[in-house]
Enzyme design. Structure first.
Site, PDB file in Angstrom:
ATOM      1  N   GLU A  60     -53.873 -72.890 -41.291  1.00 26.48           N
ATOM      2  CA  GLU A  60     -53.628 -73.365 -39.826  1.00 26.48           C
ATOM      3  C   GLU A  60     -54.460 -74.542 -40.014  1.00 26.48           C
ATOM      4  OE1 GLU A  60     -51.391 -70.743 -37.060  1.00 26.48           O
ATOM      5  OE2 GLU A  60     -53.694 -70.721 -36.743  1.00 26.48           O
ATOM      6  N   HIS A  88     -59.421 -67.387 -36.418  1.00 30.60           N
ATOM      7  CA  HIS A  88     -58.366 -68.341 -35.728  1.00 30.60           C
ATOM      8  C   HIS A  88     -59.328 -69.480 -35.401  1.00 30.60           C
ATOM      9  CE1 HIS A  88     -55.906 -70.543 -33.170  1.00 30.60           C
ATOM     10  NE2 HIS A  88     -54.778 -69.857 -33.709  1.00 30.60           N
ATOM     11  N   SER A  95     -47.798 -76.155 -35.101  1.00 30.20           N
ATOM     12  CA  SER A  95     -46.644 -76.968 -34.412  1.00 30.20           C
ATOM     13  C   SER A  95     -45.281 -76.548 -35.302  1.00 30.20           C
ATOM     14  CB  SER A  95     -47.002 -78.467 -34.269  1.00 30.20           C
ATOM     15  OG  SER A  95     -48.047 -78.842 -33.651  1.00 30.20           O
ATOM     16  N   LYS A 104     -51.638 -66.295 -27.855  1.00 32.57           N
ATOM     17  CA  LYS A 104     -52.522 -66.733 -27.430  1.00 32.57           C
ATOM     18  C   LYS A 104     -52.841 -66.162 -25.806  1.00 32.57           C
ATOM     19  CE  LYS A 104     -52.513 -70.640 -30.309  1.00 32.57           C
ATOM     20  NZ  LYS A 104     -52.833 -71.801 -30.796  1.00 32.57           N
ATOM     21  N   GLU A 112     -59.395 -71.344 -32.963  1.00 38.08           N
ATOM     22  CA  GLU A 112     -59.933 -71.774 -31.384  1.00 38.08           C
ATOM     23  C   GLU A 112     -61.117 -70.472 -31.532  1.00 38.08           C
ATOM     24  OE1 GLU A 112     -56.070 -70.681 -29.859  1.00 38.08           O
ATOM     25  OE2 GLU A 112     -55.402 -72.681 -30.412  1.00 38.08           O
ATOM     26  N   ASN A 155     -48.298 -65.719 -31.900  1.00 35.03           N
ATOM     27  CA  ASN A 155     -49.482 -65.558 -31.561  1.00 35.03           C
ATOM     28  C   ASN A 155     -49.425 -65.971 -30.077  1.00 35.03           C
ATOM     29  OD1 ASN A 155     -52.116 -65.929 -30.743  1.00 35.03           O
ATOM     30  ND2 ASN A 155     -52.863 -67.294 -32.188  1.00 35.03           N
ATOM     31  N   GLY A 161     -51.041 -77.092 -31.869  1.00 32.91           N
ATOM     32  CA  GLY A 161     -50.635 -77.454 -30.278  1.00 32.91           C
ATOM     33  C   GLY A 161     -49.722 -78.626 -30.056  1.00 32.91           C
TER      34      GLY A 161
HETATM   35  P1  13P Z   1     -49.027 -73.669 -32.496  1.00 30.21           P
HETATM   36  O1  13P Z   1     -47.872 -73.263 -32.795  1.00 30.21           O
HETATM   37  O2  13P Z   1     -49.087 -74.089 -30.964  1.00 30.21           O
HETATM   38  O3  13P Z   1     -49.531 -75.221 -32.912  1.00 30.21           O
HETATM   39  O4  13P Z   1     -50.263 -72.853 -32.579  1.00 30.21           O
HETATM   40  C1  13P Z   1     -50.604 -72.677 -34.068  1.00 30.21           C
HETATM   41  C2  13P Z   1     -51.346 -71.471 -33.855  1.00 30.21           C
HETATM   42  O5  13P Z   1     -52.458 -71.662 -33.415  1.00 30.21           O
HETATM   43  C3  13P Z   1     -51.202 -70.175 -34.079  1.00 30.21           C
HETATM   44  O6  13P Z   1     -52.126 -69.362 -34.300  1.00 30.21           O
END
Ligand code: 13P
Length: 255
Positions: free
Chosen positions: A168, A99, A216, A17, A101, A15, A174
């Protein structure tokens, strides 16, 4: 406990992002990825949707699937909206839905439910993201996860064949490998998710649903999370935006 339910080949989804901001960098990434041989897992990539059509040309015939990071299920005119059909016709074969976010920006369980239906209509495999914001000793996270799964999957049994679930936990996203979820905590949550899926979809259809972990994941913790955590693979954020760290995770999944 060993990963009894794992499939023959794990799945690792990048992902991106908004980490990769230029089409040139995105193309260079996938060109290099397709040259890497004998990856330890099936690789899917979710770039920003504006890059999909161009990356689809580069990845044609490689088996590396592309997907959208989000979709709008809004019916009617919507400035900036990216629909399931737009994603599909730009080369996507899957899409993330729910997701954290996006939920943090106001997406509701009802929206996520509508997105799964829209994904199914466009023949996109939905990657349904669920996870609690925080963990407390009273086990409230189980209720959060169950509600997110059940409301998204209500009346959607027909989705089961293509469905992927990504667990997640928001508190683990993150950071770095040492702040990620520990395999034992992950395993008990994954067992719970599989039970909810079996109740919602029926035991046999639920067995085919791949359950991933995100939060992470890095080269350092991927092998242990996979072998001890009971998951079928990962949804990776920051470590998927650099080719070497993404390939490190893919190769950590080698049996
Ligand atoms: P990280 O791997 O940066 O923690 O993000 C996880 C995530 O939100 C994947 O969709």
């Amino acid at each position: 406990m060993a990963n009894k339910l794992s499939r023959a080949r794990p799945l690792v989804i990048a992902n991106w992002k908004s980490y990769i901001e230029s089409l040139e960098a995105a193309k260079a990434f996938v060109q290099a990825l397709k040259r890497r041989k004998e990856l330890g897992a099936e690789a899917w990539v979710a770039p920003p949707s504006v890059f999909l059509a161009e990356l689809a040309k580069t990845l044609k015939g490689t088996g590396i699937k592309l997907g959208g990071q989000a979709l709008s299920a809004h019916e009617g005119a919507q400035t900036g909206g990216v629909s399931a059909m737009m994603l599909k016709t730009s080369g996507a074969s899957f899409v993330l839905a729910g997701h954290s976010e996006c939920r943090a920006q106001g997406e509701s369980d009802k929206d996520v439910h509508a997105q799964l239906a829209a994904a199914a209509n466009a023949a996109l495999a939905p990657v349904l993201c669920v996870g609690e914001r925080e963990r407390t000793a009273d086990g409230a996270h189980f209720t959060v996860i169950e509600e997110q799964l059940l409301s998204a999957l209500r009346g959607a049994q027909s989705l089961a064949a293509k469905l992927v679930v990504a667990y997640e936990p928001v508190w683990a996203i993150g950071k770095n490998a040492s702040s990620a979820m520990k395999p034992q905590e992950l395993e008990e949550t994954v067992i719970f998710i599989r039970k909810v899926l079996a109740d919602a979809l029926g035991r046999e259809p639920a067995r085919k649903v791949r359950v991933l972990y995100g939060g992470s994941v890095e080269g350092e913790n991927a092998a242990e999370l996979l072998s001890e955590g009971g998951v079928d693979g990962f949804l990776v954020g920051h470590a998927s935006a650099k080719l070497d760290s993404f390939v490190e995770i893919l190769n950590a999944c080698k049996k």
